[in-house]
Enzyme design. Sequence first.
Site, short mmCIF file in Angstrom:
data_model
loop_
_atom_site.label_atom_id
_atom_site.label_comp_id
_atom_site.label_asym_id
_atom_site.label_seq_id
_atom_site.Cartn_x
_atom_site.Cartn_y
_atom_site.Cartn_z
CD GLU A 196 -6.76 105.89 -5.92
OE1 GLU A 196 -6.45 104.85 -5.31
OE2 GLU A 196 -6.26 105.82 -7.24
CB CYS B 162 -6.49 102.37 2.90
SG CYS B 162 -5.06 102.48 2.22
CB CYS C 20 4.56 106.83 -5.45
SG CYS C 20 5.62 106.20 -4.26
CB CYS D 207 7.28 99.44 -6.18
SG CYS D 207 7.58 100.23 -4.69
CB CYS E 223 3.07 99.90 -6.98
SG CYS E 223 2.22 101.25 -6.37
CB CYS F 283 -1.90 101.78 -4.30
SG CYS F 283 -1.70 100.82 -2.99
#
Length: 372
Positions: A96, A117, A124, A128, A131, A355
């Site tokens: 993205e 961005c 990832c 976290c 997220c 995100c």
Amino acid sequence: MKFTPARPPLTGETLDSLTERLRARGEPAFRARQILDWLYKKRARTWDDMTNLSKPLRAWLAETFDLLPADLVLNKQSHDVTDKLLLELRDRSLIETVIIRAPQDGVGVDHSRKTICISTQVGCAMACAFCASGLAGLKRDLSAGEIVAQLLHVCYREDSLTPRARTELASFDNIVVMGMGEPLANYDALLRALTILNADWGLGFGARRITVSTSGLVPKILKLADEPLGFRLAISLHGATDEVREKIMPVNKAYPLAKLIPAIREFSEKHGRMVTLEFILIEDINDSLDQATALRDIARDLHAHVNLIPYNSVEGLPWKRPSLTRQEKFADVLRAARISVTLRREKGHDIDAACGQLRLKTEKERDAVASA
Ligand code: SAH
């Protein structure tokens, strides 16, 4: 975790590396600049657009390089000011890129400020708790060429909005490396991409207007502090004490505040520019006035700017944003101490701008179609 494509992307080449490849083929030294000029300045979309190159050279380039390693599969525009590009890579991974047409921290809509961005990984590994990007773990790192390709797609998108005039990337105010992934966990590709982004033979975007956001990989923060190009740094703090931070960010176990804060200080002393501390406000997790006080002390000590971000809810996660009153009370503790603070207004909620959300959704839909 690397993906090796059949042909390397042209967008991952530096002037030096391309010159070297062409020299081996007996081409003159100026040829590389000519090709990169077609790619970045004249926005050639095919090799045959590069009309001042010989046909055999164009054929060789087509066999040797992938001009652009990402295809636009979806462009989602929200009713406010956020524009999201979903790109598909050669291994069908999705990433993205977001265009935000307003100040990130503004009150009211100012269409004059524009931020891009970008993502640095597919998924990832930081995990976290709040997220969407980390929900399915890390799939792979992006290559430098895939990172740069996102910015070319933004250029194409802008060009399509103003067909007569080519948009300069420099007309954007900022580029933030805050999309999917942990940029400092993909350090070499990140630095190569930012070098191409910054170079006059590349996209020519000022390093001081590029912000790298990290969840807090201390050794890499110290490494970034020594890079000659002065990129800006933002830290995803999200907890002002180890107790709170550790609960939502596993990275805090390896790099607790006693290690992170001195690294931020070193970065900011070397750069002479304010570092930004990002702090997502999540109801009953980190929005107490005790946290506000602890954050105030850290920010004061580091002379850092604080960006408060009301949490964007993520499908499947229980977290909520605090009420406006509570957000303001939290911000007031910082304002009272004259800390430079912004309380970000929400953007792009309707296009899954948190995100990794759009990617997750599209992957699910794609899988559903594939298995139907
Ligand atoms: N890994 C890097 C960059 C990507 S995340 C980092 O951690 O900084 C970019 C920012 O978005 C981070 O501050 C991250 O914590 C925040 N973020 C993630 N999910 C969010 C959500 N649901 N709502 C608001 N901010 C979120």
